[in-house]
Design a protein around this motif. Structure first.
Motif, mmCIF file in Angstrom:
data_model
loop_
_atom_site.group_PDB
_atom_site.id
_atom_site.type_symbol
_atom_site.label_atom_id
_atom_site.label_comp_id
_atom_site.label_asym_id
_atom_site.label_seq_id
_atom_site.Cartn_x
_atom_site.Cartn_y
_atom_site.Cartn_z
ATOM 1 N N TYR A 128 0.841 -1.193 0.000
ATOM 2 C CA TYR A 128 0.000 0.000 0.000
ATOM 3 C C TYR A 128 0.878 1.245 0.000
ATOM 4 O O TYR A 128 2.106 1.154 0.213
ATOM 5 C CB TYR A 128 -0.907 0.029 1.239
ATOM 6 C CG TYR A 128 -0.143 0.101 2.546
ATOM 7 C CD1 TYR A 128 0.033 1.313 3.217
ATOM 8 C CD2 TYR A 128 0.429 -1.046 3.104
ATOM 9 C CE1 TYR A 128 0.753 1.373 4.407
ATOM 10 C CE2 TYR A 128 1.146 -0.986 4.280
ATOM 11 C CZ TYR A 128 1.308 0.223 4.936
ATOM 12 O OH TYR A 128 2.027 0.283 6.104
ATOM 13 N N LYS A 129 0.276 2.404 -0.225
ATOM 14 C CA LYS A 129 0.919 3.699 -0.026
ATOM 15 C C LYS A 129 0.044 4.516 0.910
ATOM 16 O O LYS A 129 -1.167 4.594 0.716
ATOM 17 C CB LYS A 129 1.114 4.451 -1.347
ATOM 18 C CG LYS A 129 2.161 3.828 -2.246
ATOM 19 C CD LYS A 129 2.768 4.821 -3.221
ATOM 20 C CE LYS A 129 1.800 5.329 -4.246
ATOM 21 N NZ LYS A 129 2.496 6.137 -5.288
ATOM 22 N N THR A 236 -7.561 3.889 -0.452
ATOM 23 C CA THR A 236 -6.702 3.568 -1.591
ATOM 24 C C THR A 236 -6.305 2.091 -1.528
ATOM 25 O O THR A 236 -6.710 1.361 -0.622
ATOM 26 C CB THR A 236 -5.446 4.453 -1.583
ATOM 27 O OG1 THR A 236 -4.821 4.377 -0.289
ATOM 28 C CG2 THR A 236 -5.802 5.905 -1.876
ATOM 29 N N TYR A 237 -5.492 1.661 -2.471
ATOM 30 C CA TYR A 237 -5.132 0.247 -2.594
ATOM 31 C C TYR A 237 -4.407 -0.245 -1.348
ATOM 32 O O TYR A 237 -3.454 0.372 -0.870
ATOM 33 C CB TYR A 237 -4.238 0.041 -3.820
ATOM 34 C CG TYR A 237 -3.907 -1.411 -4.107
ATOM 35 C CD1 TYR A 237 -4.655 -2.147 -5.014
ATOM 36 C CD2 TYR A 237 -2.838 -2.043 -3.468
ATOM 37 C CE1 TYR A 237 -4.355 -3.482 -5.270
ATOM 38 C CE2 TYR A 237 -2.523 -3.368 -3.720
ATOM 39 C CZ TYR A 237 -3.294 -4.086 -4.625
ATOM 40 O OH TYR A 237 -2.993 -5.400 -4.872
ATOM 41 N N ALA A 258 -3.656 0.720 -14.147
ATOM 42 C CA ALA A 258 -3.994 1.694 -13.110
ATOM 43 C C ALA A 258 -3.195 1.441 -11.831
ATOM 44 O O ALA A 258 -2.756 2.395 -11.174
ATOM 45 C CB ALA A 258 -5.491 1.644 -12.815
ATOM 46 N N ILE A 259 -3.003 0.180 -11.470
ATOM 47 C CA ILE A 259 -2.235 -0.156 -10.268
ATOM 48 C C ILE A 259 -0.765 0.188 -10.475
ATOM 49 O O ILE A 259 -0.110 0.767 -9.589
ATOM 50 C CB ILE A 259 -2.390 -1.639 -9.910
ATOM 51 C CG1 ILE A 259 -3.863 -1.987 -9.662
ATOM 52 C CG2 ILE A 259 -1.534 -1.994 -8.707
ATOM 53 C CD1 ILE A 259 -4.475 -1.245 -8.493
ATOM 54 N N ARG A 260 -0.198 -0.144 -11.627
ATOM 55 C CA ARG A 260 1.200 0.189 -11.908
ATOM 56 C C ARG A 260 1.416 1.694 -11.883
ATOM 57 O O ARG A 260 2.413 2.195 -11.345
ATOM 58 C CB ARG A 260 1.628 -0.378 -13.261
ATOM 59 C CG ARG A 260 1.736 -1.892 -13.307
ATOM 60 C CD ARG A 260 2.614 -2.333 -14.464
ATOM 61 N NE ARG A 260 2.140 -1.814 -15.737
ATOM 62 C CZ ARG A 260 1.254 -2.404 -16.506
ATOM 63 N NH1 ARG A 260 0.690 -3.539 -16.111
ATOM 64 N NH2 ARG A 260 0.893 -1.883 -17.653
ATOM 65 N N ASP A 261 0.479 2.434 -12.469
ATOM 66 C CA ASP A 261 0.600 3.885 -12.493
ATOM 67 C C ASP A 261 0.566 4.448 -11.076
ATOM 68 O O ASP A 261 1.342 5.355 -10.731
ATOM 69 C CB ASP A 261 -0.525 4.484 -13.332
ATOM 70 C CG ASP A 261 -0.451 6.005 -13.401
ATOM 71 O OD1 ASP A 261 0.408 6.520 -14.138
ATOM 72 O OD2 ASP A 261 -1.247 6.673 -12.708
ATOM 73 N N TYR A 262 -0.305 3.913 -10.243
ATOM 74 C CA TYR A 262 -0.451 4.409 -8.869
ATOM 75 C C TYR A 262 0.827 4.196 -8.065
ATOM 76 O O TYR A 262 1.298 5.099 -7.363
ATOM 77 C CB TYR A 262 -1.629 3.698 -8.194
ATOM 78 C CG TYR A 262 -1.779 4.006 -6.725
ATOM 79 C CD1 TYR A 262 -2.111 5.285 -6.286
ATOM 80 C CD2 TYR A 262 -1.572 3.015 -5.765
ATOM 81 C CE1 TYR A 262 -2.249 5.570 -4.935
ATOM 82 C CE2 TYR A 262 -1.708 3.292 -4.415
ATOM 83 C CZ TYR A 262 -2.046 4.569 -4.002
ATOM 84 O OH TYR A 262 -2.166 4.844 -2.664
ATOM 85 N N PHE A 263 1.431 3.018 -8.177
ATOM 86 C CA PHE A 263 2.606 2.722 -7.366
ATOM 87 C C PHE A 263 3.909 3.233 -7.970
ATOM 88 O O PHE A 263 4.808 3.664 -7.234
ATOM 89 C CB PHE A 263 2.717 1.211 -7.136
ATOM 90 C CG PHE A 263 1.835 0.711 -6.034
ATOM 91 C CD1 PHE A 263 2.209 0.847 -4.703
ATOM 92 C CD2 PHE A 263 0.619 0.099 -6.314
ATOM 93 C CE1 PHE A 263 1.393 0.383 -3.682
ATOM 94 C CE2 PHE A 263 -0.201 -0.367 -5.290
ATOM 95 C CZ PHE A 263 0.190 -0.222 -3.970
ATOM 96 N N GLN A 266 3.094 7.695 -9.711
ATOM 97 C CA GLN A 266 2.524 8.761 -8.901
ATOM 98 C C GLN A 266 3.354 8.966 -7.638
ATOM 99 O O GLN A 266 3.820 8.019 -7.022
ATOM 100 C CB GLN A 266 1.066 8.438 -8.530
ATOM 101 C CG GLN A 266 0.107 8.399 -9.699
ATOM 102 C CD GLN A 266 -1.323 8.123 -9.264
ATOM 103 O OE1 GLN A 266 -1.712 8.384 -8.127
ATOM 104 N NE2 GLN A 266 -2.124 7.582 -10.167
#
Length: 372
Positions: A128-129, A236-237, A258-263, A266
């Motif tokens: 998570y972040k 969030t994730y 979307a998951i790759r972009d988030y971690f 971003q």
């Protein structure tokens, strides 16, 4: 930040089966180039926490090697830094960590010598972040004694392996049930807590005197009505990887853009120890579709919907589908692997076939790679 960090990374889970035979859960590889503990460590440094203690115990060699240099997470500093604490036999103590509360209690001298008024406790098996600073602001605003970070469990996940939380509209926790056989609702504890340092020391000292060793069962649950305990909703994730199915699904999630972009794209970033490896090499005949392929890999065959960790060799005319191949695996020619997790440093002989029709299969091979 006015907090010191503690990461609980000493646990083991039988639900990980063979995957936990050689490493701690917090050392499990995730998303191609990371370890599970990287996410908690990155959250600590990104939140401005300058002093972090990692408590290790079970199969800690791989994890200790990963943490051997603190510079990767920006903890190489004169004040604060990264501390790794393993169980220590002394005149006063002759036991290993007997639970999460006991692990912290055996290192109370570290907390007593700190000056930060708050403690952020996190587990090393979450992906998570999170800005712990925002959670601390919420904690102070609510005048809470203990704040528990909570998340809605995705549909289909087994809620009985988590602590189930109920809150009133103001966010105050009204019930906390650890790993119930059946539960109403999907709000669970993520294993992230904020508590005043002096209160934590007081509660741990009482727990020691009464031979109580688990932080959730012996501290959080009994004090849920005696202390001001609030829940911070995380939207969030977040995933916990402590079962084979959860570990597999978490890695498969990273195949989603979307998951790759988030971690990975971003802010803030996720950091890890970096190895000096060449980029992945795709030889003539290689075909890769919707997969993560890490540094040091050599691909000669077909890879679809899969995650390949570092230094994986895929031979000629091989087919890898819906699978996770851990670090330093050699896959011989004409091999078919589908719906599997292949353990690290293994050698899959040529013409092998590992196809799982239902569920996930763990493949552990110890064949000699080079025969004289």
């Amino acid at each position: 930040m006015r907090a010191v960090g503690i990461i609980l990374a000493g646990g083991n889970s039988e639900k990980m089966q063979e995957l936990s035979y050689k490493r701690a859960i917090a050392a499990m590889p995730v998303a191609g180039s990371y370890r599970s503990i990287d996410f908690a460590l990155s959250n600590m440094t990104n939140s401005g926490i300058q002093k972090v203690a990692v408590l290790t115990q079970y199969n800690s060699r791989s994890l200790n090697e990963h943490l051997s240099s603190s510079k990767w997470w920006d903890f190489g500093r004169k004040q604060g830094g990264l501390y790794v604490f393993t169980p220590t036999i002394t005149v006063e103590n002759d036991s290993w960590y007997r639970g999460t509360a006991d692990a912290i209690a055996q290192n109370l001298d570290f907390l007593r010598q700190c000056h930060e008024p708050y403690v952020v406790i996190a587990s090393g098996d979450g992906v998570y972040k999170l800005d712990y600073g925002r959670v601390l602001e919420y904690h102070i605003e609510k005048k809470a004694d203990i704040t528990v970070v909570c998340s809605n469990l995705p549909q289909g996940d087994n809620i009985t392996r988590f602590g189930v939380v109920r809150m009133n509209p103001d966010g105050k926790i009204t019930d906390f049930e650890e790993k119930p056989e059946s539960a109403h609702g999907d709000m669970v504890s993520t294993g992230i807590y904020i508590i005043r340092r002096r209160l934590l020391i007081e509660l741990l000292e009482k727990a020691q005197q009464q031979n109580r060793f688990d932080f959730v069962k012996d501290i959080l649950v009994p004090y849920r009505t005696l202390k001001r305990m609030y829940g911070y909703r995380m939207d969030t994730y977040w995933r916990n990887i402590s079962t084979v199915d959860a570990y597999y699904q978490t890695n498969m999630d990273f195949l989603k853009p979307a998951i790759r972009d988030y971690f990975f794209r971003q802010y803030p970033n996720v950091y890890s120890r970096i190895e000096d490896l060449p980029p992945a090499k795709y030889n003539p005949g290689a075909a890769v579709k919707n997969s993560l392929v890490s540094s040091g890999c050599i691909i000669n065959g077909t890879v679809e919907n899969s995650v390949l960790f570092k230094k994986v060799y895929v031979g000629n005319d091989c087919t890898i589908k819906n699978s996770i191949i851990l670090n330093d695996v050699y896959i011989g020619d004409h091999t078919h692997i589908e719906n599997c997790i292949v353990e690290s440093r293994g050698t899959i002989q040529a013409d092998s076939s590992y196809i799982e029709k239902e569920g996930i299969r763990i493949v552990v091979e110890k064949n000699e790679r080079y025969i004289l």
